[in-house]
Design an enzyme around this catalytic site. Structure first.
Site, PDB file in Angstrom:
ATOM      1  N   ARG A  23       0.813  -1.224   0.000  1.00 35.08           N
ATOM      2  CA  ARG A  23       0.000   0.000   0.000  1.00 35.08           C
ATOM      3  C   ARG A  23       0.842   1.267   0.000  1.00 35.08           C
ATOM      4  NH1 ARG A  23      -2.895  -0.821   5.421  1.00 35.08           N
ATOM      5  NH2 ARG A  23      -0.803  -1.589   5.830  1.00 35.08           N
ATOM      6  N   GLU A  28       5.907   7.154  12.144  1.00 35.13           N
ATOM      7  CA  GLU A  28       5.541   8.150  13.141  1.00 35.13           C
ATOM      8  C   GLU A  28       6.564   9.264  13.037  1.00 35.13           C
ATOM      9  OE1 GLU A  28       3.923   7.123  17.315  1.00 35.13           O
ATOM     10  OE2 GLU A  28       6.093   7.377  17.548  1.00 35.13           O
ATOM     11  N   GLN A  47       4.717  25.419  18.183  1.00 38.42           N
ATOM     12  CA  GLN A  47       4.396  26.071  16.909  1.00 38.42           C
ATOM     13  C   GLN A  47       4.953  25.230  15.764  1.00 38.42           C
ATOM     14  OE1 GLN A  47       5.260  30.305  16.760  1.00 38.42           O
ATOM     15  NE2 GLN A  47       5.870  30.160  14.632  1.00 38.42           N
ATOM     16  N   ASN A  49       5.666  25.282  11.527  1.00 33.21           N
ATOM     17  CA  ASN A  49       5.814  26.170  10.376  1.00 33.21           C
ATOM     18  C   ASN A  49       6.090  25.338   9.138  1.00 33.21           C
ATOM     19  OD1 ASN A  49       5.700  28.553  12.017  1.00 33.21           O
ATOM     20  ND2 ASN A  49       7.819  28.193  12.573  1.00 33.21           N
ATOM     21  N   ARG A  59      17.317  29.870   2.574  1.00 30.84           N
ATOM     22  CA  ARG A  59      16.670  30.590   3.670  1.00 30.84           C
ATOM     23  C   ARG A  59      17.571  30.474   4.896  1.00 30.84           C
ATOM     24  NH1 ARG A  59      11.044  31.574   2.689  1.00 30.84           N
ATOM     25  NH2 ARG A  59      10.291  30.461   0.839  1.00 30.84           N
ATOM     26  N   HIS A  62      19.168  32.086  10.457  1.00 27.91           N
ATOM     27  CA  HIS A  62      18.323  32.825  11.396  1.00 27.91           C
ATOM     28  C   HIS A  62      18.278  32.161  12.769  1.00 27.91           C
ATOM     29  CE1 HIS A  62      16.019  33.685   7.449  1.00 27.91           C
ATOM     30  NE2 HIS A  62      16.923  34.619   7.635  1.00 27.91           N
ATOM     31  N   HIS A 119      20.045  28.689  11.987  1.00 29.24           N
ATOM     32  CA  HIS A 119      19.535  27.633  11.115  1.00 29.24           C
ATOM     33  C   HIS A 119      19.244  28.173   9.732  1.00 29.24           C
ATOM     34  CE1 HIS A 119      16.213  25.220   9.359  1.00 29.24           C
ATOM     35  NE2 HIS A 119      17.085  24.278   9.639  1.00 29.24           N
ATOM     36  N   TYR A 132       8.762  22.477  10.050  1.00 30.05           N
ATOM     37  CA  TYR A 132       9.488  22.414  11.312  1.00 30.05           C
ATOM     38  C   TYR A 132       8.626  22.784  12.503  1.00 30.05           C
ATOM     39  CZ  TYR A 132      10.433  27.427  10.354  1.00 30.05           C
ATOM     40  OH  TYR A 132      10.341  28.756  10.052  1.00 30.05           O
ATOM     41  N   GLU A 143      14.407  38.424  16.584  1.00 24.62           N
ATOM     42  CA  GLU A 143      15.054  37.768  15.436  1.00 24.62           C
ATOM     43  C   GLU A 143      16.447  38.343  15.174  1.00 24.62           C
ATOM     44  OE1 GLU A 143      13.254  36.357  11.320  1.00 24.62           O
ATOM     45  OE2 GLU A 143      13.534  38.533  11.371  1.00 24.62           O
ATOM     46  N   LYS A 169      16.632  40.748   2.453  1.00 19.94           N
ATOM     47  CA  LYS A 169      16.898  40.805   3.896  1.00 19.94           C
ATOM     48  C   LYS A 169      18.113  39.948   4.258  1.00 19.94           C
ATOM     49  CE  LYS A 169      14.862  38.752   7.907  1.00 19.94           C
ATOM     50  NZ  LYS A 169      13.703  38.070   8.437  1.00 19.94           N
TER      51      LYS A 169
END
Length: 186
Positions: A23, A28, A47, A49, A59, A62, A119, A132, A143, A169
């Site tokens: 299938r 998990e 949270q 994202n 990216r 940060h 990261h 994440y 930030e 940025k």
């Protein structure tokens, strides 16, 4: 779940147990109790994202400061990225060092990025969906970031310079040394 330690203390690579049959597959992706028991950490993610990007998008790098720092558990739902975590914890024995791992929908690996780390990631496939979990809420005022092309960090993003797509940025972030002086050596 298999846990692989990296050269950076607390930064862990996780490989899920995948069950396949005619299938398809099942695994998990996260279980708080198992994660905390098997890593020895007490992490409470609050949270989630998700981002979607095209090949060449980078990216990062940060993080968030002080009480707003975030630990992250990152993975790729579709595509492939090179994922980078930089130890920005003053006093750490691996301060200024980084790990870079390939995360993909195919290998289903996840990287746990502790608080105090910068990261970022670069998309190596045509497109990628990146997901994440964070253990603290995002605070814009907390930030901070570092130039992802910093010569001292010398990160291999596995992309040719002409392929790189970087936000305005992120192009104007300070070097690692300048950022550390600004935020931690006051």
């Amino acid at each position: 779940m298999k846990i692989i330690t990296t050269k950076l203390e607390g930064c862990l690579l996780l490989e899920p147990s995948v069950y396949t049959d005619q299938r398809g597959y099942f695994f998990e992706s996260f279980n708080k109790k198992r994660f905390n028991e098997e890593t020895g950490l007490q992490v409470d993610f609050v949270q989630d994202n998700q981002s979607f990007s095209s090949r060449g998008v980078i990216r990062g790098l940060h993080a968030q400061l002080g009480e707003h720092a975030q630990a992250k558990l990152v993975r790729v739902l579709e595509g492939e990225v090179i994922d980078v975590a930089v130890d920005a914890r003053p006093g750490s024995t691996t301060f200024g060092e980084y790990v870079a791992v390939n995360l993909s929908a195919e290998n289903r690996r996840q990287l746990f990025v502790p608080r105090g780390f910068l990261h970022g990631f670069a998309v190596l496939s045509e497109t990628a969906s990146f997901f994440y979990k964070c253990d603290n809420y995002y605070q814009k005022d907390a930030e901070w970031g570092v130039d992802l092309l910093d010569k001292d960090l010398a990160i291999d993003w596995q992309l040719a310079p002409e392929e790189m797509i970087i936000s305005d940025k992120d192009l104007h972030l300070p070097s690692f040394k300048q950022a550390i002086d600004r935020y931690f050596n006051k």
